[in-house]
Design an enzyme around this catalytic site. Sequence first.
Site, PDB file in Angstrom:
ATOM      1  N   THR A  14       0.835  -1.213   0.000  1.00 53.50           N
ATOM      2  CA  THR A  14       0.000   0.000   0.000  1.00 53.50           C
ATOM      3  C   THR A  14       0.864   1.256   0.000  1.00 53.50           C
ATOM      4  O   THR A  14       0.344   2.360   0.086  1.00 53.50           O
ATOM      5  CB  THR A  14      -0.919   0.031   1.237  1.00 53.50           C
ATOM      6  N   ALA A 256       6.264   5.181  10.365  1.00 56.29           N
ATOM      7  CA  ALA A 256       5.011   4.695   9.789  1.00 56.29           C
ATOM      8  C   ALA A 256       4.793   5.379   8.463  1.00 56.29           C
ATOM      9  O   ALA A 256       5.223   6.501   8.251  1.00 56.29           O
ATOM     10  CB  ALA A 256       3.852   4.984  10.742  1.00 56.29           C
ATOM     11  N   LYS A 257       4.108   4.624   7.602  1.00 49.25           N
ATOM     12  CA  LYS A 257       3.861   5.151   6.267  1.00 49.25           C
ATOM     13  C   LYS A 257       3.138   6.487   6.334  1.00 49.25           C
ATOM     14  O   LYS A 257       3.445   7.410   5.627  1.00 49.25           O
ATOM     15  CB  LYS A 257       2.959   4.171   5.517  1.00 49.25           C
ATOM     16  N   ARG A 258       2.144   6.531   7.237  1.00 51.41           N
ATOM     17  CA  ARG A 258       1.305   7.729   7.233  1.00 51.41           C
ATOM     18  C   ARG A 258       2.050   8.958   7.757  1.00 51.41           C
ATOM     19  O   ARG A 258       1.634  10.071   7.542  1.00 51.41           O
ATOM     20  CB  ARG A 258       0.008   7.490   8.000  1.00 51.41           C
ATOM     21  N   ARG A 260       4.795   9.749   6.643  1.00 47.68           N
ATOM     22  CA  ARG A 260       5.715  10.068   5.567  1.00 47.68           C
ATOM     23  C   ARG A 260       7.161   9.823   6.001  1.00 47.68           C
ATOM     24  O   ARG A 260       8.044  10.656   5.782  1.00 47.68           O
ATOM     25  CB  ARG A 260       5.588  11.527   5.117  1.00 47.68           C
TER      26      ARG A 260
END
Length: 284
Positions: A14, A256-258, A260
Site C-alpha cells: 500500500t 510509519a507510512k502515514r 511520511r
Amino acid sequence: MAAPFVTRFAPSPTGFLHRGHAFSALTAFQAARRAGGRFLLRIEDIDRTRCRPEHEAALLEDLAWLGLSWETPVRRQSEHMADYGRALRDLAERGLLYRCFRTRREIAEEIERAPHGAMEVFRGQPLPPEEEARRLQAGDAYAWRLSLEAAERTLGGFAALRFVEEGEGPSGEHGEVRARPELGGDVVLARKDVGVAYHLAVVVDDALQGVSHVIRGQDLFEAAHVQRLLQGLLALPTPVYRHHRLLTGPDGRRFAKRDRAETLRDLRARGVTAADLRREMGFR
Ligand code: GLU
C-alpha cells in the site's frame, strides 16, 4: 525431531517500505538463518482498493537491495481468495458470523455514546431475519463479523486459548500468554468490496504455509489475540509469536507510512547503502 522453523515477512503493498519494514524483514530473515530454517515472503494484497502493483514491484526490489532472499513462488493473497472463502463459509455455516450493516461512522458513534469504557470495541448482533432480508433486498452494504458470543459458546470459553510469546508484547508480555480475543470485539472478517479481511487471511495462510514462527512488530500483538481465536475455531495450528520492539526515529516516534517516514528508496537515492542501514539497525 523438532518441527521445521518457518517464518515470513508479510507486507501489504500500500506504499513504499521504510526503516520499520526493513527492521521487521531483517529480524525475521536473520531468525530463519540462525535456526537453519526457511524465510518466506507473502504479499498481503487482499484490499485491492489500497494495493498497487508498483508498490509490490518496489518492495521486491527494496528487499533484494537489503540483501534478503526468499523462496519462490511468493504467495500473493489476491490469488488465493478461494482458500479464504472456504474458511469464511465454514465459520458462517457454524453460526459464528453475522452480517453487520452499520457503517464505520455509525460504529464509531455507537462506541462514543456508550457509558465510559462500557464499549471500547464493537460487539453487535445479527438483525432480525425480516429486517436483514429487507436490507439485503435493498442492496445495502454489510460486513461479515465474527460473533464473540457465538465463538465463546462454541469453544466453551476462551480459557484454553493460549499462545507462546518469545518476543515481547507492548506491556512486557512474554512466555505463555492467555489470548483475550475480546480486545478486538466482533472483528470484520469480510466486506462486500474486500472478500476477506486481514485476520482471516493471515491465519489461513500461516497454516497453509506451515509457518512455525510469526515474527513481526509489537503493533500487531493485539492481532495475535484475535488470530489465536480464529485458529481455535478453524482447528488450525498456532505458531509461536515473536513480536519485536518498534523502531523509532530520532524524535522517539515510530516509523510509519502515514507519517511520511523516509522510504528505503529515499535513503538509497541519497547514497545510503544497505550495509549502512543494516549496521545502523544492529544487523550484520
Ligand atoms: N500485512 C500486515 C502488515 O503489513 C502484516 C501481517 C502480519 O505480519 O501478520 O501490517
